[in-house]
Design a protein around this motif. Structure first.
Motif, short mmCIF file in Angstrom:
data_model
loop_
_atom_site.label_atom_id
_atom_site.label_comp_id
_atom_site.label_asym_id
_atom_site.label_seq_id
_atom_site.Cartn_x
_atom_site.Cartn_y
_atom_site.Cartn_z
N ARG A 75 0.84 -1.08 0.02
CA ARG A 75 0.10 0.05 -0.07
C ARG A 75 0.83 1.29 0.19
N ALA A 76 1.77 1.15 0.97
CA ALA A 76 2.79 2.60 0.85
C ALA A 76 3.49 2.37 -0.23
N LEU A 77 3.93 1.58 -0.97
CA LEU A 77 4.76 1.69 -2.32
C LEU A 77 3.64 2.22 -3.41
N MET A 78 2.71 1.75 -3.44
CA MET A 78 1.62 2.10 -4.56
C MET A 78 1.30 3.63 -4.52
N GLY A 79 1.23 4.09 -3.08
CA GLY A 79 0.84 5.21 -2.79
C GLY A 79 2.00 6.42 -3.07
N THR A 80 3.21 5.92 -2.58
CA THR A 80 4.25 6.82 -2.89
C THR A 80 4.87 6.91 -4.09
N GLU A 81 4.68 5.81 -5.07
CA GLU A 81 5.06 5.99 -6.46
C GLU A 81 4.08 7.10 -7.16
N LYS A 82 2.93 6.97 -6.88
CA LYS A 82 1.90 7.86 -7.43
C LYS A 82 1.99 9.40 -6.95
N ALA A 83 2.49 9.45 -5.79
CA ALA A 83 2.50 10.99 -5.19
C ALA A 83 3.73 11.37 -5.53
N LEU A 84 4.80 10.65 -5.25
CA LEU A 84 6.29 11.27 -5.35
C LEU A 84 6.87 10.83 -6.56
N GLY A 85 6.69 9.60 -7.13
CA GLY A 85 7.51 9.18 -8.35
C GLY A 85 8.67 7.77 -7.74
N PRO A 86 8.63 7.11 -8.67
CA PRO A 86 9.48 6.12 -8.48
C PRO A 86 10.80 6.20 -7.85
N ASP A 87 11.66 7.27 -7.90
CA ASP A 87 12.81 7.69 -7.47
C ASP A 87 12.99 8.44 -6.33
N HIS A 88 11.83 8.64 -5.71
CA HIS A 88 12.08 9.68 -4.53
C HIS A 88 12.51 8.64 -3.23
N THR A 89 13.13 9.27 -2.20
CA THR A 89 13.81 8.50 -1.17
C THR A 89 12.68 7.78 -0.59
N SER A 90 11.38 8.22 -0.21
CA SER A 90 10.48 7.64 0.39
C SER A 90 9.92 6.43 -0.24
N THR A 91 9.92 6.40 -1.44
CA THR A 91 9.56 5.22 -2.26
C THR A 91 10.58 4.36 -2.10
N LEU A 92 11.93 4.49 -2.39
CA LEU A 92 13.02 3.58 -2.25
C LEU A 92 13.30 2.98 -0.90
N ASN A 93 12.58 3.77 -0.05
CA ASN A 93 12.89 3.32 1.31
C ASN A 93 11.75 2.20 1.61
N THR A 94 10.73 2.43 1.04
CA THR A 94 9.67 1.12 1.07
C THR A 94 10.08 0.06 0.26
N VAL A 95 10.71 0.35 -0.97
CA VAL A 95 11.30 -0.70 -1.97
C VAL A 95 12.26 -1.59 -1.05
N ASN A 96 12.97 -0.96 -0.20
CA ASN A 96 14.17 -1.53 0.63
C ASN A 96 13.39 -2.32 1.64
N ASN A 97 12.34 -1.87 2.38
CA ASN A 97 11.68 -2.62 3.11
C ASN A 97 10.96 -3.91 2.61
N LEU A 98 10.51 -3.86 1.15
CA LEU A 98 9.86 -5.00 0.72
C LEU A 98 11.07 -5.82 0.51
N GLY A 99 12.19 -5.43 0.20
CA GLY A 99 13.31 -6.52 -0.15
C GLY A 99 13.60 -7.19 1.25
N ASN A 100 14.08 -6.35 2.08
CA ASN A 100 14.13 -7.18 3.59
C ASN A 100 13.11 -8.16 3.95
N LEU A 101 11.88 -7.71 3.51
CA LEU A 101 10.73 -8.88 3.92
C LEU A 101 10.88 -10.00 3.03
N TYR A 102 10.95 -9.88 1.87
CA TYR A 102 10.80 -10.91 1.06
C TYR A 102 12.12 -11.84 1.28
N TYR A 103 13.47 -11.17 1.74
CA TYR A 103 14.47 -12.03 2.18
C TYR A 103 14.11 -12.77 3.44
N ASN A 104 13.53 -12.33 4.45
CA ASN A 104 13.09 -12.92 5.50
C ASN A 104 12.47 -13.88 5.17
#
Length: 441
Positions: free
Chosen positions: A412-441
Motif C-alpha cells: 500500500r505504501a509503495l503504490m501510494g508513494t510511487e503515485k504521489a512522489l514518483g518511483p525515484d523519491h527517497t520515500s519510495t525507495l525506502n519502502t522498496v528496500n523494506n519490501l526487499g528485507n521482507l522477501y529476504y526474511n
C-alpha cells in the motif's frame, strides 16, 4: 481577386508560419480588419519595430514580430492591464499557468495596481485572460483554468518587457518568483504533493533569476521553494534556496528574528535528511534557543523544533533524549492544537518509531494506529504522511513476525508513494528496500 492576392501576399510575408498566421487571423477576427488593412498595419509595425529594436538583438523570423506587435498594440488600446498581464505570464514556465499561481503575487511588497485588480478574483483574472486568448497569445488547456504560451511568444514578451523598461522587467521577474514561492503548500495540506509537482517547472524557471535577496518577501519565497525541493527529495536544490533565504533574512531582519529562525530550523531538517547530523544539531539548537527566547517554551514553533530534535536524537541513537523531546512536544501540541491536529499526530508517529526501536512493540503499535486513524481522517488515505505511517506499521509487523500483514502495508505504501512522489523519491525507495528485507526474511 484583390482579396485573394492580398491573402497570398500576407501568407508569403509570414513565411506560412502557423503561429504567425494564427495571430494575424485572430487580430482580424477580433477587430474586423480586412486583409488589405492588416497588410498596411503590418508594414507600419515593421517600421516601428526597426526603430525600437536594440542593436544586436536578432530573431530567426522577424516577420513573426511584426505580427505580434500589431496584436499587442491593439490589446494595449483595448485593455492595457491585459497587455501588462501578458508580459508577466511570460516570466513563468510557459506550459501551465493558472489563477492561484499568479495570485501568489499578492504577497509582494510592491504589487502594481494593475495586477491587484486582475487577481482580485478568479472572474477578473479570466476576463483579462480572455483578451490574450482571443488574440492567440495564450491557449486554454483541457485542464480547467490552465493556460499555456508558445515558447517563441514567451521569448518575444521578454524582449518587449526589457525594451520598454528594464526596471519593469526586473519587477516582473520578482513578481513571478514571489508568486511561485508563496504558492508552495505545506506538506500538512491534503493535496500538497500534486500542487508541488505542478509547481516544480515554475520553480526551476524562476530560480534561475538573480533577484535582490534583501527583500524579505523574496526571502520568504526562497524559503518556500526550499520546502518544495526538500519535500520532493531534491536536497541540493533545497539547500541552495534555504541558504539564499537565510542570508537575506539575517541581513534584513537580524539573526534572531523569528523568520530567520524559521529558515534555520528548515536547514536543520535538510541537514538531517542529508545525514549531516552535527550540522543539523547546530541548526536545531540555534532555532530552539531563539524561539524559546522570542516566543516562549510552549509556542507551537518552539515545539516544532523540540519535535525535530527528538528525530535527530533518535537518528543518533540517543533514545532517552529523543523520548524526552517527543514527550515534551506531544504534551505541548495536545494542549495548544488538540489531540487530532496533524502536528500532534506527527509526534505520535515519531513516538511509535521510538518505541519500536526500544523494542516496546505493543506501545509502538498503539502510537501507529492512533497516527494512522488521525492522518487518514485529516489528510486522506493517500497522503504521504498517512503512507509514512503505513510503511512504519509494515516495519512493526515484520518485527512481530506478521509477514503477511507487513507485506500488505508495504504494498500500500509503495503504490501510494510511487503515485504521489514518483518511483525515484527517497520515500519510495525506502519502502522498496523494506519490501526487499521482507522477501529476504
Amino acid at each position: 481577386m484583390i482579396i485573394f492576392l492580398d491573402t497570398v501576399t500576407l501568407i508569403n510575408r509570414l513565411d506560412g508560419l502557423p503561429l504567425a498566421v494564427s495571430i494575424a487571423a485572430a487580430f482580424m477576427r477580433q477587430t474586423g480588419a480586412s486583409i488589405t488593412e492588416y497588410l498596411q498595419y503590418y508594414q507600419q509595425s515593421w517600421s516601428d519595430l526597426q526603430s525600437q529594436s536594440s542593436p544586436g538583438h536578432q530573431y530567426q523570423h522577424g516577420n513573426i514580430l511584426e505580427t505580434w506587435l500589431i496584436s499587442y498594440q491593439e490589446i494595449q488600446k483595448r485593455n492595457p492591464k491585459a497587455a501588462e498581464l501578458l508580459l508577466l505570464l511570460a516570466h513563468f514556465d510557459n506550459r501551465d499557468v493558472w489563477y492561484e499561481l499568479v495570485k501568489g503575487a499578492s504577497h509582494s511588497r510592491d504589487i502594481p495596481s494593475w495586477l491587484e485588480g486582475i487577481i482580485s478574483s478568479g472572474l477578473s483574472f479570466k476576463s483579462h485572460i480572455k483578451h490574450l486568448i482571443e488574440f492567440s497569445f495564450l491557449e486554454a488547456k483541457q485542464q480547467e483554468g490552465s493556460y499555456s504560451m508558445h515558447p517563441v511568444v514567451q521569448s518575444w514578451c521578454h524582449h518587449v518587457a526589457h525594451t520598454e523598461n528594464i526596471a519593469k522587467s526586473d519587477q516582473l521577474r520578482e513578481l513571478a518568483l514571489v508568486s511561485v514561492g508563496w504558492t508552495v503548500p505545506s506538506a500538512s495540506e491534503r493535496n500538497y504533493s500534486e500542487i508541488q509537482q505542478r509547481l516544480i517547472p515554475h520553480t526551476n524557471h524562476v530560480c534561475l533569476e538573480r533577484i535582490d535577496d534583501d527583500n524579505i518577501i523574496v526571502c520568504g519565497a526562497f524559503d518556500g521553494l526550499g520546502n518544495l525541493y526538500k519535500d520532493q527529495g531534491k536536497l541540493k536544490e533545497a539547500e541552495e534556496m534555504y541558504q539564499r533565504a537565510l542570508a537575506g533574512r539575517e541581513k534584513a531582519l537580524g539573526p534572531d528574528h523569528t523568520s530567520t529562525l524559521d529558515t534555520v530550523n528548515n536547514l536543520g531538517n535538510l541537514y538531517r535528511n542529508q545525514g549531516k547530523l552535527r550540522e543539523a544539531e547546530e541548526m536545531y539548537q540555534r532555532a530552539l534557543m531563539g524561539r524559546e527566547k522570542a516566543l516562549g517554551p510552549d509556542h507551537t514553533s518552539t515545539l516544532d523544533t523540540v519535535n525535530d530534535l527528538g528525530n535527530l536524537y533518535s537518528d543518533q541513537g540517543k533514545l532517552s533524549n529523543a523520548e524526552g523531546m517527543y514527550q515534551r512536544a506531544l504534551t505541548g501540541r495536545e494542549k495548544a492544537l488538540g489531540p487530532d491536529h496533524t502536528s500532534t499526530l506527527n509526534t505520535v508517529n515519531n513516538l511509535g518509531n521510538l518505541y519500536r526501536n526500544q523494542g516496546k512493540l505493543r506501545e509502538a503499535e498503539e502510537m501507529y494506529q492512533r497516527a494512522l486513524m488521525g492522518r487518514e481522517k485529516a489528510l486522506g488515505p493517500d497522503h504521504t504522511s498517512t503512507l509514512n505511517t503505513v510503511n512504519n506499521l509494515g516495519n512493526l509487523y515484520r518485527n512481530q513476525g506478521k509477514l503477511r500483514e507487513a507485506e500488505e502495508m508495504y504494498q500500500r505504501a509503495l503504490m501510494g508513494t510511487e503515485k504521489a512522489l514518483g518511483p525515484d523519491h527517497t520515500s519510495t525507495l525506502n519502502t522498496v528496500n523494506n519490501l526487499g528485507n521482507l522477501y529476504y526474511n
